[in-house]
Design a protein around this motif. Structure first.
Motif, PDB file in Angstrom:
ATOM      1  N   TYR A  19      54.550  82.506 126.347  1.00 23.85           N
ATOM      2  CA  TYR A  19      55.462  81.923 125.129  1.00 23.85           C
ATOM      3  C   TYR A  19      56.598  83.011 125.069  1.00 23.85           C
ATOM      4  O   TYR A  19      56.404  84.541 124.953  1.00 23.85           O
ATOM      5  CB  TYR A  19      54.371  82.270 124.058  1.00 23.85           C
ATOM      6  CG  TYR A  19      53.494  81.184 123.709  1.00 23.85           C
ATOM      7  CD1 TYR A  19      53.343  80.402 122.801  1.00 23.85           C
ATOM      8  CD2 TYR A  19      52.290  81.188 124.584  1.00 23.85           C
ATOM      9  CE1 TYR A  19      52.388  79.450 122.467  1.00 23.85           C
ATOM     10  CE2 TYR A  19      51.598  80.038 124.558  1.00 23.85           C
ATOM     11  CZ  TYR A  19      51.390  79.339 123.445  1.00 23.85           C
ATOM     12  OH  TYR A  19      50.291  78.366 123.051  1.00 23.85           O
ATOM     13  N   SER A  20      57.719  82.401 124.871  1.00 20.75           N
ATOM     14  CA  SER A  20      58.916  83.183 124.921  1.00 20.75           C
ATOM     15  C   SER A  20      59.743  83.111 123.553  1.00 20.75           C
ATOM     16  O   SER A  20      59.899  81.581 123.145  1.00 20.75           O
ATOM     17  CB  SER A  20      60.074  82.916 125.903  1.00 20.75           C
ATOM     18  OG  SER A  20      59.393  83.225 127.183  1.00 20.75           O
ATOM     19  N   TYR A  21      59.890  83.932 122.815  1.00 27.15           N
ATOM     20  CA  TYR A  21      60.264  83.804 121.394  1.00 27.15           C
ATOM     21  C   TYR A  21      61.887  84.150 121.388  1.00 27.15           C
ATOM     22  O   TYR A  21      62.348  84.771 122.150  1.00 27.15           O
ATOM     23  CB  TYR A  21      59.605  84.662 120.334  1.00 27.15           C
ATOM     24  CG  TYR A  21      58.070  84.617 120.413  1.00 27.15           C
ATOM     25  CD1 TYR A  21      57.441  83.708 119.558  1.00 27.15           C
ATOM     26  CD2 TYR A  21      57.363  85.205 121.200  1.00 27.15           C
ATOM     27  CE1 TYR A  21      56.260  83.313 119.676  1.00 27.15           C
ATOM     28  CE2 TYR A  21      55.942  85.023 121.278  1.00 27.15           C
ATOM     29  CZ  TYR A  21      55.355  84.130 120.583  1.00 27.15           C
ATOM     30  OH  TYR A  21      54.050  83.742 120.652  1.00 27.15           O
ATOM     31  N   ASN A  56      62.104  81.310 114.158  1.00 23.73           N
ATOM     32  CA  ASN A  56      61.898  81.998 115.341  1.00 23.73           C
ATOM     33  C   ASN A  56      61.628  80.978 116.582  1.00 23.73           C
ATOM     34  O   ASN A  56      60.576  80.405 116.738  1.00 23.73           O
ATOM     35  CB  ASN A  56      60.890  83.263 115.379  1.00 23.73           C
ATOM     36  CG  ASN A  56      61.092  83.959 116.528  1.00 23.73           C
ATOM     37  OD1 ASN A  56      62.017  83.971 117.381  1.00 23.73           O
ATOM     38  ND2 ASN A  56      59.961  84.752 116.838  1.00 23.73           N
ATOM     39  N   ARG A  57      62.555  80.476 117.361  1.00 22.46           N
ATOM     40  CA  ARG A  57      62.484  79.408 118.395  1.00 22.46           C
ATOM     41  C   ARG A  57      61.276  80.169 119.304  1.00 22.46           C
ATOM     42  O   ARG A  57      61.293  81.106 119.851  1.00 22.46           O
ATOM     43  CB  ARG A  57      63.681  79.229 119.144  1.00 22.46           C
ATOM     44  CG  ARG A  57      63.655  78.000 120.078  1.00 22.46           C
ATOM     45  CD  ARG A  57      64.924  77.612 120.780  1.00 22.46           C
ATOM     46  NE  ARG A  57      64.766  77.460 121.964  1.00 22.46           N
ATOM     47  CZ  ARG A  57      65.423  77.824 123.027  1.00 22.46           C
ATOM     48  NH1 ARG A  57      66.460  78.463 122.880  1.00 22.46           N
ATOM     49  NH2 ARG A  57      65.253  77.494 124.224  1.00 22.46           N
ATOM     50  N   VAL A  58      60.479  79.115 119.621  1.00 23.36           N
ATOM     51  CA  VAL A  58      59.405  79.540 120.841  1.00 23.36           C
ATOM     52  C   VAL A  58      59.479  78.694 122.020  1.00 23.36           C
ATOM     53  O   VAL A  58      59.440  77.184 121.688  1.00 23.36           O
ATOM     54  CB  VAL A  58      57.987  79.280 120.187  1.00 23.36           C
ATOM     55  CG1 VAL A  58      57.072  79.808 121.306  1.00 23.36           C
ATOM     56  CG2 VAL A  58      57.721  80.236 118.950  1.00 23.36           C
TER      57      VAL A  58
END
Length: 96
Positions: A21-23, A3-5
Motif C-alpha cells: 500500500y503506497s499512500y 490521501n490517495r492509496v
C-alpha cells in the motif's frame, strides 16, 4: 484531506500473497496475507514481526524492490522496536 492509496503486488511476484500500500504522503505498508508486516513513515521503518517462512520471503522481496540496501536481518533486528530511522540501518561505505 484525501490521501490517495495505491495497492499493488511486488514486481515479479504476482502470485505471492502480499500487497504494498503506497499512500499519497509517501508512507508505505507491506501486507503479507492479512497482516501488516512493515510500515514506512517519514524516513523510518517498523517491522511488526517475521512470522512464517513465507512472510520472511515477502519481506525479502519488498526490501529488494523498495530498500535494496536493507535485508531481512535488519528487519529481524528491529522487531518490537517501533519506528527506526532507515538511514541508521544502511551500512556506511568505509572504502574512502
Amino acid at each position: 484531506m484525501y490521501n490517495r492509496v495505491v495497492v499493488k503486488k511486488l514486481r515479479g511476484h504476482d502470485h505471492a500473497n502480499c500487497y504494498v500500500y503506497s499512500y499519497g504522503n509517501g508512507n508505505i505498508d507491506l501486507i503479507s496475507y492479512k497482516t501488516g508486516v512493515i510500515s514506512v513513515r517519514d524516513g523510518k521503518i517498523k517491522c511488526s514481526g517475521t512470522y512464517s517462512q513465507t512472510t520472511r520471503r515477502h519481506i525479502g522481496y519488498f526490501l529488494q524492490e523498495y530498500f535494496p540496501r536493507l535485508n531481512y536481518y535488519n528487519m529481524k533486528d528491529i522487531v518490537g522496536c517501533g519506528y527506526v530511522s532507515i538511514a541508521s540501518l544502511i551500512p556506511t561505505d568505509c572504502s574512502e
